[in-house]
Structure formats: C-alpha cells, structure tokens
Design an enzyme around this catalytic site. Structure first.
Site, short mmCIF file in Angstrom:
data_model
loop_
_atom_site.label_atom_id
_atom_site.label_comp_id
_atom_site.label_asym_id
_atom_site.label_seq_id
_atom_site.Cartn_x
_atom_site.Cartn_y
_atom_site.Cartn_z
N CYS A 141 0.85 -1.20 0.00
CA CYS A 141 0.00 0.00 0.00
C CYS A 141 0.87 1.24 0.00
O CYS A 141 1.45 1.60 1.02
CB CYS A 141 -0.92 0.02 1.21
SG CYS A 141 -2.18 -1.25 1.21
N CYS A 256 -3.48 -8.20 7.28
CA CYS A 256 -3.37 -7.25 6.17
C CYS A 256 -4.73 -6.61 5.98
O CYS A 256 -5.71 -7.29 5.70
CB CYS A 256 -2.95 -8.00 4.91
SG CYS A 256 -2.80 -6.97 3.46
N GLU A 430 -8.37 -15.63 -26.23
CA GLU A 430 -7.36 -15.57 -25.17
C GLU A 430 -6.25 -16.55 -25.51
O GLU A 430 -6.51 -17.64 -25.99
CB GLU A 430 -8.00 -15.93 -23.82
CG GLU A 430 -7.04 -16.16 -22.69
CD GLU A 430 -6.25 -14.91 -22.34
OE1 GLU A 430 -5.02 -14.99 -22.35
OE2 GLU A 430 -6.88 -13.86 -22.06
N CYS A 505 -5.36 -1.16 -17.10
CA CYS A 505 -4.79 -1.17 -15.76
C CYS A 505 -3.48 -0.37 -15.70
O CYS A 505 -2.77 -0.44 -14.70
CB CYS A 505 -4.56 -2.61 -15.28
SG CYS A 505 -3.39 -3.54 -16.31
#
Length: 550
Positions: A141, A256, A430, A505
C-alpha cells in the site's frame, strides 16, 4: 495481468509482527496485499549487486546527503516528487504540498530517490495517519498516508496527465462532461438529428475528452479475495507474509487490512500446518527448499476457499498429513492444489498444477453471474469494484441486443459474460488455453449460448473470424499492463468496429494505445477511472472510442 517482476537472487529473511489494525495492512503483490516493489534493487545473475554511484558530475546531490525540498507532485508508485537545484528526487513517504527533509538513497543522470526523514510542513497535502502498523515497511500500500478522497482525485489526475503527455489528447475541464455526453448519445442514435458530430465540436475542432471523477469504494478496506504469500526462512523457522518495500526480503505478517479476513485465516492455518510437519521453505539464495508460495482464494458469495501450494519440486513430505491439517483448520475449504515452479524466477506459478484434495475449482458470483475459478485463473480481486468496472464497459459498448462483440484478452470470460447479457453474439479470444477452458465452463454453467471462445492471439484469430463472416460492431480489450500488442491495434483498425471499449490497468500504455487508435480514425470520448485497488498506486480505467467516418 502478469505477476512477473525483476529477479533478485538473494533474500534476507526477518520476522516482524504486524498487529491487526481495524482496517487493513498491506503486502507485496506476492504477499497478503498489493504488489511486489522489487525494482529498487538490481542484482546480476551471479548474485552480486551492481554498485550504484554515490556522486555524478552535474548532479547537485550525493548519496547519503540530507536535503530539504518542497514536494510538487506524486509518481505512479506514490512517491513524492521534489526538486533540488532543478534536479528531481522521488521521495518515499512525501506528499504534494509538503516541505520535507530527506536522505538521498540513489542518484542517476535524470533523477534520484530519497527517503523522507522529517516532515517540516504538512501544507495541504491531505496526509492522514496510516492505520496499518507496518505501512512504512510494506511494499503493498503506497498511499495509506493519503486521505482516501485525495487518492481518488490523484488517480483521476494521473490518468489525465498521461492522456495529455503521452496520448497528446485534449482533456476537458471538470464542467465539460454534460456536453460530451450529448455528443455520445448522438453517435448512438439516441438524441436529435441536430446534435453535434463526435468528430468536431461547435467551433470546428475535435471535442475534448471527458475524464470523469474516479469511482471509489464506500469502505475501501478488506476487499481482496486472493492472497499470494512468499515463504522463506526466519530465525524461528518457516515464515511468510510480504516482501519489504523495494526488495525480496520477507517480513513475517499474519494481518493485512486490504485482505479479506478469511484469507488471513487460511494463510495462518497453512503456515502452522507446514511448521508442524517441518515442510522445508524455499531459499532464494540457494535455490533449495520446497515451499515457495501459498496462494489462497476466498469466494465471498459461496464461502468456498482454495489453497494452492507452490513448490520447488513435485514431492511434498507428509503430503497427506499436510492436506488433513489444512482441512481441519480451514472452514469452507473446497480445493487444495499444488503448483510446481522449479525455475529461478520471481514469477509465482509454474506450468503444471495438480489437485491434492477436493475440487479443481471453486465458484463465486459477480452481479448474478457464476464463475468457476481455477488455481491460475485471472479473476478480479475486488468483487465490489468489478461490478462497477465491467458495468461501465457494458455501458460504453451501448448494446441494444443486436450487436456482435469481440472480447480480446477475454481471460476466463468475465467481461464476455457481462456483455453476452446485452448482445446478440460475443466472441472471446485468449492466448492461455486453461483460461479458455474456464471461460467455456463459465458460459455453460450460466446457460449462455450466445458466446464462443477460442484459444490464440487476438491479432491472429480475429482476421480469421472476419474471413468467416464475423464482423464486430464492438471490440472490447482488457490487456495486461504492457497494453495492447501493436499487431492487435493494427487488426482493430483494419476491422473498423463502430465502437471500441478499452479497459486499462496502466494509464501510460493506455495513453500510448489511444494515440495509435486516434491516428487510425477513432475518437476517444469518455474515460472512467475506477479504484480497484484502494491505498495503492494502481489505477483502472474504462474508455469509450468511436470510429469516425471521414
């Protein structure tokens, strides 16, 4: 999206407790939390580290020097951007608007890196106290110390900056969204004949792209349904938790705050069982040892859990006892698998997977669609935000029920099945055979007969489909971080679908690909950032493009 990262041949292993805060802590991508930041250390193939320079001609700072700097920006990895005599320093832990004191860690000709040692002035940077007790150590993070609403603003701005700098696109201001929506509706045939063309605005120039505010989460913690935990040796024996920031050093951790609690429970149980049976942990420095990673999944809608033991070889000592111990300790366990990875690599999975006990898959559901998830399936780790991300992709496809859609990079068919509920026919392609097997199974269990899947590279399969009379009205792409293959961009430009929906992304490769599509005759209309990975630097976005007839 690939889990491959830079290789490091040695690892120092330490034990460190991570008390559970009420929300979530983080971990390297191969650990309980986000991703592996292993790019800071460079090692050669013999295990010796390349010596970085402590000073360079023309660079105004030296390694080890303490400096003061104002922070003017934030990198995609969440590092503050400071400047000393015009020289750029990326300062870990600093936020825009702050004045900091920092220690220089490394330097290069263009930029260096530093670690914040003292906060001199908070400014208006939105700093908050990270709830995770090991935030400063963990590599997962990067943004816990930034207020969540400010994270969402920064992620939108990061998309905007890449579209402008790399994509050379004009981006509208905050108030331009309504006008652009009217243009989109005119292209779709749902508004009046006098509406503006998407190619030009009222002044004759190209309309600016609208980048909407980032869609965030109401409760941005405990969202991950999958954990990948590296295993190694510590002072007390086998440990597992996360990679320390910037390295492959493993730090023991059992909690976490972005991980679902069920996964934490499963990881603890597997580590306890492995310790009881003296299962040897893998040693990166020597290449010896057996257990490399523990990968766990939790299906929230069904409660099923999966454990994958990634091993450096085939034979697991006391394998049956290990399976029984895991079954005793993990409620809802439905599948225990072994994946064999013997290569000297940081890539988690090898090519061979076998089931030790239970089912080959577990089942989960997203927005009413069931999915069978195998050990190596790519399945979005944030189910709540997945509904929003893929829902926006369906919206941008503007389907009326009669369209033919191609889903490139279809994976296990997640987006394909969302699209199939609104289109006439959907074709998914794919390159990973196992993913296509999962996709076909997912279509069957949902009774969707209007979707077909094929193994192969999109740029090879799609022209073959066209030769067979399959002409797409819409193409949807959801590529890995490296973006679309150039050959696929060329193929899409040759097929000329009316609409392209790009799910990204990585804002930088997205902007690069949008530039190529724009040069080929498409117009980028809207961009919707979606926060799939709160408290990390990752940004997902959905983009609407239309073919412009000259």
């Amino acid at each position: 999206m690939s889990d491959g990262r830079n290789k490091a041949n040695g690892a120092t292993l330490r034990s460190k407790s991570g008390a559970s805060a009420k929300n979530r802590g983080s971990a390297g991508k191969h650990g309980l939390g986000g991703r592996d930041h292993s790019t800071a250390k460079r090692s050669d193939r013999t295990g010796g580290s390349r010596v970085a320079p402590s000073s360079l001609a023309g660079v105004p700072v030296q390694v080890g020097q303490r400096i003061e700097s104002g922070i003017v920006g934030l990198t995609h990895d969440g590092e503050g951007v400071g400047r000393v005599e015009g020289y750029t320093l990326f300062v870990r832990g600093a936020l825009p608007g702050e004045q900091v004191r920092a220690e220089v860690l490394s330097i290069g000709k263009s930029f260096g890196r530093a670690r914040m040692t003292e906060l001199l002035d908070r400014g208006t940077g939105g700093r908050v106290e990270p709830p995770c007790p090991i935030h400063d150590t963990c590599g997962g993070c990067q943004l816990q110390h930034l207020d969540y609403q400010e994270q969402l603003k920064w992620k939108r701005q990061h998309v905007v900056d890449n579209l402008r700098r790399i994509g050379k696109l004009e981006v509208a201001g905050e108030g331009g969204g309504q006008a652009w929506r009217r243009v989109e509706q005119s292209v779709d045939g749902r508004s009046g004949d006098d509406a503006a063309s998407p190619k030009q605005n009222s002044s004759g120039g190209h309309s600016a792209v609208i980048v909407h505010p980032t869609i965030g989460m109401d409760e941005p913690w405990r969202y991950r349904n999958k954990a990948q935990v590296p295993i190694g040796h510590g002072e007390g024996g086998l440990i597992g938790g996360f990679y320390e920031m910037g390295s492959h050093d493993i730090v023991e951790m059992d909690s976490c705050l972005i991980q679902q609690e069920e996964n934490e429970e499963t990881v603890r149980a597997v580590k306890e069982a492995a310790r009881m049976l003296d299962v040897p942990a893998y040693n990166r420095a020597t290449g010896r040892g057996l257990l490399r990673h523990v990968v766990v999944r939790h299906a929230r809608t069904t409660g099923q859990r999966m454990v994958v033991l990634v091993t450096n070889g085939y034979d697991i000592p006391h394998a049956q006892e290990l399976v029984e111990l895991i079954r005793e300790r993990v409620p809802g366990i439905a599948s225990i698998c072994q994946n064999i990875q013997t290569a000297e690599t940081s890539v988690v999975f090898g090519d061979e997977t076998r089931t030790l006990w239970g089912e080959d898959v577990i089942y989960d559901e997203i927005d009413g669609i069931q999915f069978a998830i195998s050990p190596r399936s790519f399945f979005q780790v944030n189910p709540e935000q997945t509904v929003r991300l893929y829902g926006k992709a369906v919206e941008y496809a503007t389907l009326t029920g009669g369209e033919t859609v191609i889903d490139a990079y279809c994976g296990i068919g997640t987006i394909s099945l969302f699209l199939a509920r609104h289109a006439d026919r959907v074709f998914g392609v794919e390159i990973v055979p196992e993913a296509i097997e999962d996709a076909r199974r997912n279509a069957a269990i949902n009774g969707m007969n209007n979707v077909e899947f094929e193994v192969g590279a999109s740029e090879v399969v799609m022209p073959r489909w066209q030769a067979a009379g399959i002409t797409p009205d819409v193409i949807v792409v959801d590529p890995p971080r490296k973006g679309c293959d150039p050959a696929l961009i060329t193929t899409m430009l040759e097929l000329k679908p009316t609409r392209i929906v790009y799910v990204s992304c990585n804002p930088s490769t997205l902007a690069r690909d949008l530039r190529l599509l724009e040069d080929g005759g498409y117009r980028t209309m809207e961009v919707q950032p979606v926060d799939m990975f709160p408290h990390t630097g990752h940004i997902e976005a959905v983009v609407s493009l239309y073919w412009i007839i000259n």
